[in-house]
Write an enzyme that holds these catalytic residues in place. Structure first.
Site, short mmCIF file in Angstrom:
data_model
loop_
_atom_site.label_atom_id
_atom_site.label_comp_id
_atom_site.label_asym_id
_atom_site.label_seq_id
_atom_site.Cartn_x
_atom_site.Cartn_y
_atom_site.Cartn_z
N CYS A 8 89.57 -11.90 44.51
CA CYS A 8 89.12 -10.54 44.77
C CYS A 8 87.88 -10.31 43.92
CB CYS A 8 90.22 -9.51 44.52
SG CYS A 8 90.73 -9.31 42.79
N CYS A 82 85.85 -9.71 48.42
CA CYS A 82 84.71 -10.27 47.69
C CYS A 82 83.57 -10.68 48.62
CB CYS A 82 85.13 -11.43 46.79
SG CYS A 82 85.85 -12.83 47.65
N CYS A 86 82.22 -15.19 48.13
CA CYS A 86 83.30 -16.17 48.12
C CYS A 86 83.13 -17.24 49.20
CB CYS A 86 84.63 -15.47 48.32
SG CYS A 86 84.99 -14.25 47.06
#
Length: 128
Positions: A8, A82, A86
């Protein structure tokens, strides 16, 4: 050994709880990690509180960044808010869980996010 990464933004609530449930529900040949795209440096006290209700000592966890795990090859990566930060993580299976960041939610809604994370972690582990 199979590896799962939960990511996250701050690595203080959602990914920490997901990692915790991964440890609770995992089998012997599964390693579980969590990280944040912009780690806060600390685990949210309310996340610690709601996981203590499940007898899990989240106070032992640390908020860490993606740089601590980026070089590993994962069987599954789960992102939670995110976004593009990511996308460079190597994984055979990717999932995005559109869960709200519970850090400013009332305690009962924080618990609902926790419970949804547990259900999703159990399903993910069963699918590997």
């Amino acid at each position: 050994m199979k590896k799962i990464l939960f990511v996250c933004v701050e690595n203080s609530c959602r990914s920490q709880m997901a990692e915790a449930f991964g440890h609770i529900h995992k089998h012997a040949d599964l390693a579980v990690y969590s990280a944040g795209s912009n780690p806060s440096g600390q685990v949210n006290p309310r996340a610690i509180e709601v996981m203590a209700e499940r007898d899990y000592p989240l106070h032992n966890h640390r908020s860490e960044g993606l740089d601590t795990v980026e070089t590993l090859e994962f069987d599954a990566v789960v992102t939670m808010g995110c976004g593009d930060r990511c996308s460079g993580i190597s994984a055979q299976k990717r999932q995005d869980w559109p869960l709200p960041d519970p850090k400013h939610l009332p305690l009962e809604q924080f618990r609902q996010v926790r419970d949804e994370i547990e259900t999703r972690v159990i399903d993910l582990i069963a699918s590997l």
